[in-house]
Write an enzyme that holds these catalytic residues in place. Structure first.
Site, PDB file in Angstrom:
ATOM      1  CG  ASP A 270      -2.190   0.786   0.979  1.00 33.76           C
ATOM      2  OD1 ASP A 270      -3.224   0.512   1.600  1.00 33.76           O
ATOM      3  OD2 ASP A 270      -2.122   1.721   0.139  1.00 33.76           O
TER       4      ASP A 270
HETATM    5  C1  GLC Z   1      -4.297   4.188  -0.303  1.00 34.86           C
HETATM    6  C2  GLC Z   1      -5.225   3.045   0.084  1.00 34.86           C
HETATM    7  C3  GLC Z   1      -5.291   1.952  -0.959  1.00 34.86           C
HETATM    8  C4  GLC Z   1      -5.141   2.576  -2.335  1.00 34.86           C
HETATM    9  C5  GLC Z   1      -3.716   3.104  -2.418  1.00 34.86           C
HETATM   10  C6  GLC Z   1      -3.476   3.838  -3.740  1.00 34.86           C
HETATM   11  O1  GLC Z   1      -3.592   4.647   0.824  1.00 34.86           O
HETATM   12  O2  GLC Z   1      -4.983   2.424   1.337  1.00 34.86           O
HETATM   13  O3  GLC Z   1      -6.539   1.277  -0.794  1.00 34.86           O
HETATM   14  O4  GLC Z   1      -5.362   1.615  -3.353  1.00 34.86           O
HETATM   15  O5  GLC Z   1      -3.380   3.966  -1.335  1.00 34.86           O
HETATM   16  O6  GLC Z   1      -4.250   4.999  -3.795  1.00 34.86           O
END
Ligand code: GLC
Length: 719
Positions: A270
């Site tokens: 993430d």
């Molecule tokens: C965010 C979220 C995740 C998302 C990623 C890209 O922090 O936790 O669900 O896909 O970053 O935006």
């Protein structure tokens, strides 16, 4: 599924330098004006393998740049024709529950209990996003969750592992289709692996305590289903489990995800989750972050630059072996090969006809809406009625799309509730009276006296839900409660249409509302779905995918609880001692609950055998359990018939109810249909304390009913 690309990936890998290998594990945010030339240089040097098409870590509720197809082709050209490796870039974006056409948030879509419909919708999403060069979506989010204070409960499919599993496989198949190389297919990403939905106190990014027993029985099943459906990627979650960050955990990222679930794709972190290992106190520095994450089994790093900055030295110094890098790179290459990027790296943008998509958006929004209260059958309203329409969601558009609708068309493309109500009422004897401020004033008494019924458009902003949007109290805003009180005081009947993300605690407003329709953040056609439902063009059939508490203080409150030693299972009725001295222990609305404009009658379930041998079960035999459902009302309606089990005595405590099947049927007035479930070992067992799936001898209750509180049962014995 992806192993078949191993050989070709190996052939490509052998041509790469160590630096170029590491570049394949590096994902960066889409370039913004000013650093384009530098970005192209980095691509030429083989330092970038993927772009995430957004430029903020919580893309859900913040404006994001649109997908710039020309720029993506320009960058792809640099990678394919100007870099030494020629390996295409992989473009990912948060296309969570819609692209230009937006569908209901995950929590609402699950209330449709219609995986086939969800799959069709998610295929439409893929068509729209893939037509603009998005290869890969960071969806579906399939975190099982009992925590409505957590803003992200809206993204998942609720509290039940079985329902979430059926939805997970439908969404993966919808996104990926039958052929990953097809123009209208997108790589899916099962997230957030794992346990993020158990964040303590519903605080985002927070710690979790999850036993393996809970993990294997309640949290892993949707990921198991997603892997079985062929999900190409998995995203590691921010949280730690029992003191171990998932991002640096070999147990979760390798032993369980690959060893137990058999996942063959690649894992992406993430946003800055690798960097966060320092804050979580398990990494001293950037090199530690890179080493811990990669060796745990985290293949691609999202936006942190720890891999690109450290892995070469870590290999050259012998701290990690190059084989570990090779393993991760091959996983990424296999997915790029599977997507057909080497054969078709560029995308000619094409216009997608959204007509069908918009129709489906309205259909699933209507099927997701849950009628939770309907005193004296107030609904459906007659179109001869004079309706006073008030409330903050009378004019709302953006919130109806919910959080994570980065590319949803707004304006007239997302009609508001007033427009929808006027459209439904057009040409009818009745009328819609509304106040431009959408707020009740004392002078409403006269207006109310001139109308037959009051409809309040209430709800929760999309910006109060989603990532980093947690609430310590999940009630509707006080002005909305006051609005309902005033409306009730008028002596007229009051309908509450609640456009929410989370399952709000409604105890303080419920007494003022004679009918309540949970309309959710239902997407592009949410307003029309709601308006047509309250006037009866749609007969509501949604069933709650998550428990609605009375008060925030009851959280966590969910249906599949194990039996307490002193009957304090308030969920199933106030027992020996009430759960609280200041509240009922039961939910406001239980799991699987939803009313209809008609009514249904269930016969007692019957089985084809009262006993079945354990050996027979393990050899694939099953028990046929069936019940007859009759539409005893005056109009056609859909009913989700639910199958629950209860294992009274086992080597581990088992829940009072466990959903193990459902079938959504449509019955005309007076029509009766038999619904049959074939129950086998896969439904009658559980993961024990050794994480082994076992089926045990003993009595099992089989319930067939309209929600989790059903007592319509028959008992079998496994001998
Ligand atoms: C965010 C979220 C995740 C998302 C990623 C890209 O922090 O936790 O669900 O896909 O970053 O935006």
């Amino acid at each position: 599924m992806y192993e078949k690309f191993e050989k070709r990936a190996e052939e490509i890998l052998c041509t790469l330098t160590l630096k170029e290998k590491i570049g394949q594990l590096n994902q960066v945010p889409q370039p913004v004006a000013g650093n384009l030339e530098e970005t192209k240089e980095r691509i030429r040097r083989g330092e970038i393998g993927s772009f995430i098409l957004c430029n903020s870590p919580t893309a859900g509720n913040e404006e994001q740049q649109a997908v710039m197809v020309d720029l993506l082709n320009e960058l792809q050209k640099v990678a394919v024709e100007e870099s030494r490796t020629g390996i295409p870039l992989l473009y990912g974006r948060d296309v969570i529950h819609g692209h230009h056409t937006v569908y209901p948030i995950g929590l609402a879509a699950a209330c449709s209990f219609d995986p086939e419909l969800v799959k069709k919708c998610y295929h439409c999403i893929a068509k729209e996003a893939a037509s603009e060069s998005v290869h890969w979506t960071f969806s579906p989010m399939i975190d099982v969750c009992h925590e409505p204070r957590w803003g992200r409960i809206i993204e998942g499919q609720g509290e039940d592992p079985y329902l979430a599993s059926r939805m997970a496989e439908a969404m993966v198949k919808g996104f990926q289709g039958e052929d990953l190389t097809a123009d209208d297919s997108m790589l899916a990403c099962a997230k957030h692996y794992v346990g993020y939905g158990a964040s303590e106190g519903g605080r985002d990014y927070f710690r979790t305590e999850i036993s393996d027993y809970t993990l294997f029985n309640s949290i892993l099943p949707p990921f198991r289903a997603a892997v079985k459906a062929g999900v190409a990627t998995v995203m590691s979650s921010f949280n730690d489990i029992n003191g171990q960050p998932v991002t640096s955990s070999k147990k979760y990222l390798t032993d369980i995800l690959r060893g137990e679930l058999g996942f063959e794709g690649f894992v992406v972190s993430d946003w800055t989750a690798v960097h966060q290992l320092m804050k979580q106190g398990v990494a001293r520095n950037s090199a530690d972050c890179a080493r811990l994450a990669l060796t745990a089994g985290l293949d691609m790093e999202m936006t942190d630059n720890h891999y690109i900055a450290n892995l070469e030295n870590l290999v050259l110094s012998g701290e990690i072996s190059e084989e570990v890098v090779d393993l991760a790179v091959k996983r990424v290459l296999k997915i790029k090969i599977a997507k057909g990027l080497f054969e078709k790296p560029y995308k000619e943008p094409y216009k997608v006809d959204r007509t069908e998509h918009i129709k489906l958006s309205e259909k699933i929004a209507a099927e997701s809406m849950v009628l939770v209260k309907n005193e004296d059958n107030l609904l459906p309203l007659s179109k001869d009625m004079k309706v006073a329409l008030y409330g903050p969601f009378t004019y709302e558009r953006r919130a109806l799309q919910g959080s994570w609708a980065l590319d949803g068309y707004l304006g007239a493309s997302t009609p508001n509730f007033l427009e929808a109500m006027n459209e439904v009422m057009a040409g009818q004897k009745g009328h819609i009276h509304h106040s431009y401020e959408g707020v009740l004033h004392d002078d409403c008494t006269y207006i109310f006296s001139q109308n037959d019924v009051i409809v309040l458009a209430l709800g929760e902003s999309h910006a109060a839900t989603g990532e980093a949007r947690c609430s310590a109290d999940i009630v509707l805003a006080p002005n909305q409660v006051e609005m309902a009180r005033k409306a009730k005081q008028s002596g007229k009947k009051v309908v509450g249409v609640i456009f929410c993300g989370r399952p709000l605690a409604l105890e303080n407003i419920e007494p003022y509302l004679d009918a309540i329709l949970i309309a959710w953040h239902g997407g592009t056609r949410c307003a029309h779905a709601a308006a047509k439902t309250i006037f009866g063009e749609y007969n509501p059939c949604g069933k709650t995918s998550v428990t609605f508490v009375r008060k925030t203080g009851q959280i966590p409150l969910y249906y599949n609880i194990t039996k307490s030693g002193r009957n304090v299972d308030g969920y199933y009725g106030e027992g020996y001692a009430q759960n609280y001295i200041d509240s009922l222990g039961s939910p406001m609305y239980p799991f699987g609950y939803g009313l209809s404009y008609t009514s249904f009658e269930y016969s007692a379930p019957e089985v084809d055998k009262a006993t079945i041998s354990l050996d027979g079960l393990l050899a694939g035999e099953n028990v046929r359990v069936a019940a007859k459902i009759k539409n005893t009302g005056e109009r056609t309606g859909k009913e989700t018939v639910q199958l629950y089990i209860r294992d009274h005595v086992a080597s581990c405590m088992r829940p009072i109810r466990e959903l193990k099947g459902f079938e959504k049927i449509e019955l005309a007035a007076g029509e009766e249909k038999e619904v049959v479930f074939n129950v086998g070992a896969e439904s009658l067992g559980f993961y024990n304390f050794e994480n082994k799936y076992v089926v045990e001898k003993g009595h099992i209750d089989l319930f067939i009913g309209e929600n989790c509180l059903t007592n319509n049962l028959v008992t079998i014995e496994i001998v």
